[in-house]
Design an enzyme around this catalytic site. Structure first.
Site, mmCIF file in Angstrom:
data_model
loop_
_atom_site.group_PDB
_atom_site.id
_atom_site.type_symbol
_atom_site.label_atom_id
_atom_site.label_comp_id
_atom_site.label_asym_id
_atom_site.label_seq_id
_atom_site.Cartn_x
_atom_site.Cartn_y
_atom_site.Cartn_z
ATOM 1 N N LYS A 66 45.434 79.662 65.935
ATOM 2 C CA LYS A 66 44.682 80.505 65.921
ATOM 3 C C LYS A 66 45.293 81.099 67.395
ATOM 4 O O LYS A 66 44.600 81.002 68.544
ATOM 5 C CB LYS A 66 43.241 81.021 65.808
ATOM 6 C CG LYS A 66 43.002 80.440 64.278
ATOM 7 C CD LYS A 66 43.467 81.400 62.971
ATOM 8 C CE LYS A 66 43.025 79.993 61.993
ATOM 9 N NZ LYS A 66 43.759 79.293 61.231
ATOM 10 N N GLU B 219 42.075 69.553 56.530
ATOM 11 C CA GLU B 219 41.644 70.299 57.717
ATOM 12 C C GLU B 219 40.974 70.915 58.518
ATOM 13 O O GLU B 219 40.092 71.167 56.569
ATOM 14 C CB GLU B 219 43.175 71.267 57.720
ATOM 15 C CG GLU B 219 43.011 72.820 58.591
ATOM 16 C CD GLU B 219 43.722 74.212 58.284
ATOM 17 O OE1 GLU B 219 44.900 73.820 57.510
ATOM 18 O OE2 GLU B 219 43.745 74.714 58.775
ATOM 19 N N LYS C 139 41.177 75.504 49.711
ATOM 20 C CA LYS C 139 40.004 75.930 50.398
ATOM 21 C C LYS C 139 39.050 74.878 49.665
ATOM 22 O O LYS C 139 38.540 74.931 48.216
ATOM 23 C CB LYS C 139 39.390 77.246 50.587
ATOM 24 C CG LYS C 139 40.475 77.996 51.099
ATOM 25 C CD LYS C 139 39.910 78.143 52.839
ATOM 26 C CE LYS C 139 41.022 78.579 53.584
ATOM 27 N NZ LYS C 139 40.472 78.582 54.839
ATOM 28 N N ASP D 282 41.947 73.110 62.919
ATOM 29 C CA ASP D 282 41.890 74.025 63.329
ATOM 30 C C ASP D 282 40.282 74.932 63.570
ATOM 31 O O ASP D 282 41.118 74.857 65.354
ATOM 32 C CB ASP D 282 41.877 75.078 61.457
ATOM 33 C CG ASP D 282 41.686 75.984 61.694
ATOM 34 O OD1 ASP D 282 41.489 76.714 62.590
ATOM 35 O OD2 ASP D 282 41.970 77.120 60.200
ATOM 36 N N TRP E 287 49.615 82.331 59.183
ATOM 37 C CA TRP E 287 49.364 82.588 57.669
ATOM 38 C C TRP E 287 49.378 84.448 58.182
ATOM 39 O O TRP E 287 48.000 84.481 59.719
ATOM 40 C CB TRP E 287 48.332 81.819 57.624
ATOM 41 C CG TRP E 287 46.995 82.909 56.651
ATOM 42 C CD1 TRP E 287 46.757 82.347 54.947
ATOM 43 C CD2 TRP E 287 46.119 83.744 56.766
ATOM 44 N NE1 TRP E 287 45.455 83.328 54.594
ATOM 45 C CE2 TRP E 287 45.822 83.974 55.372
ATOM 46 C CE3 TRP E 287 45.954 84.616 58.094
ATOM 47 C CZ2 TRP E 287 44.239 84.610 55.318
ATOM 48 C CZ3 TRP E 287 44.258 85.394 57.725
ATOM 49 C CH2 TRP E 287 44.184 84.879 56.359
#
Ligand code: 0XW
Ligand code: MG
Length: 369
Positions: free
Chosen positions: A265, A218, A164, A241, A320
């Site tokens: 997602k 990302e 991150k 994303d 994840w």
């Protein structure tokens, strides 16, 4: 077979070792929404949607429950095995709100698998493997702490890392990326995820400063347009994303050469049905992608896992799940867990988990035929 009852539950998921620190957001606890479909033959299907707070994406927990309240009366009497018809009915009564519709879609896949005695991954074409690779997100921290976490997770067996970045001076991001990259074992891949926090200036500077490193960037910037403006100006592959909001956007991002891959997602795009389509489009265009969800308990994790198990390994960046950050399971025996950086598929039909419904208390809404 008909849906005769829809129960909507609210459940709090405190974050273990909080805060979960990503650019612009410290996460202390999550508010998840669970849907239980009851069918006239006694079959029960579960779905879950758990936005990552209210600023990760334009989705929030109360919005999910409001949308489900609007949708549920139209779904009673439908056959949950006709999942395309269920999705069409939802779209006919409410525009957008894919993350809420995802809970219904996932519950229909679970019910369908249970009634047919098949796992969801097998309904989706068949698992390419029984153990699915996960990846670890290294949270915002100093370069030394990031490198230490990277070493530990690779020793555990994670085949991929995500660091991150964002929300601090770019020099700190560059230092942390370099430190983590320096720990990489052969074959371990690394993504730097700014969670939309960089400006195009920052993304270009970081990428140029790290141009010798084999990483992917990302979701560097917030809007689709900002990310698209990076093409040709950064030295790394670009993965979308948060901006990959739906199948149409994925098609556009591939067709216009913006995205080299995706962090996907399940709830964002509308559930397992939509994620299956994204999987197939990405396979056709050879764009690697993850299959995750924003957060959630065993039901959300199982939905991602079953789709992830069906992605060809060469095109797969892992699944994840929030389990390392969440205490306890909805199903103690078959709850979804990371073990050495990989996740085993549960053996049972549908999603393969049997939640303890009593954990969630009384439903916040019940709809009956
Ligand atoms: C690392 N994740 C998969 C977990 C959090 O939901 C954020 C997300 C991401 O990649 O942005
Ligand atoms: Mg991401």
């Amino acid at each position: 077979m008909k849906i005769v009852e829809i129960h909507v539950f609210q459940h709090d998921l405190p974050v273990r070792d909080a805060p979960y620190r990503m650019a612009g957001q410290d996460v202390w606890h999550l508010d998840t929404t669970i849907v239980m479909l009851v069918c006239d033959d006694g079959t029960v299907g579960f779905g879950e949607t758990c936005p990552l707070g209210s600023t990760y994406q334009p989705q929030h927990a109360l919005g999910a429950r409001a949308a489900l309240t609007e949708l549920a009366p139209h779904l009673l009497g439908l056959d949950p095995t006709h999942i395309g018809r269920v999705n069409a009915t939802m779209d006919a009564h409410l525009m957008g709100h894919r993350y809420a519709k995802a809970a219904i879609d996932v519950a229909c896949w679970d019910a369908t698998g249970k009634v047919l005695g098949m796992r969801v991954c097998d309904l989706l074409g068949g698992a390419v493997r029984e153990r699915v690779p996960s990846y670890h997100g290294i949270l915002i921290a100093s370069a030394a702490d990031c490198a230490e976490d990277a070493e530990r997770r690779q020793a555990e067996g994670f085949p991929r890392l995500q660091i991150k970045v964002g929300g601090r001076p770019v020099e700190d991001d560059i230092e942390a990326i370099r430190a983590v990259s320096g720990t990489l074992r052969p074959g371990v891949r690394l993504a730097a995820d700014a969670n939309k926090r960089w400006r195009t200036r920052d993304a270009i500077q970081v990428s140029q400063a790290c141009r010798d490193l084999p990483i992917v960037l990302e979701q560097p910037c917030e809007s689709y347009a900002e990310n698209a403006a990076l093409v040709g100006r950064i030295a790394h592959p670009l993965y979308l994303d948060e901006s990959a909001t739906d199948l149409a956007t994925v098609v556009t991002a591939i067709g216009t050469g913006v995205a080299d891959g995706f962090g996907m997602k399940v709830s964002r795009v509308g559930g397992i049905s939509a994620m299956r389509a994204v999987r197939d489009v990405c396979a056709a265009h050879r764009r690697p992608h993850t299959v995750d969800d924003t957060w959630g308990g065993d039901i959300a994790a199982a939905a991602s896992l079953h789709v992830g198990a069906t992605v060809e390994p060469d095109n797969f960046e892992g699944t994840w799940i929030a389990q390392p950050y969440v205490d306890g399971h909805y199903d103690d025996e078959h709850g979804i867990r990371i073990d050495g950086g990989w996740i085993d598929l549960p053996p049972g039909p549908g999603l393969g988990i049997t939640p303890d419904v009593s954990l969630w208390g009384d439903p916040v809404a019940v709809f009956t035929a």
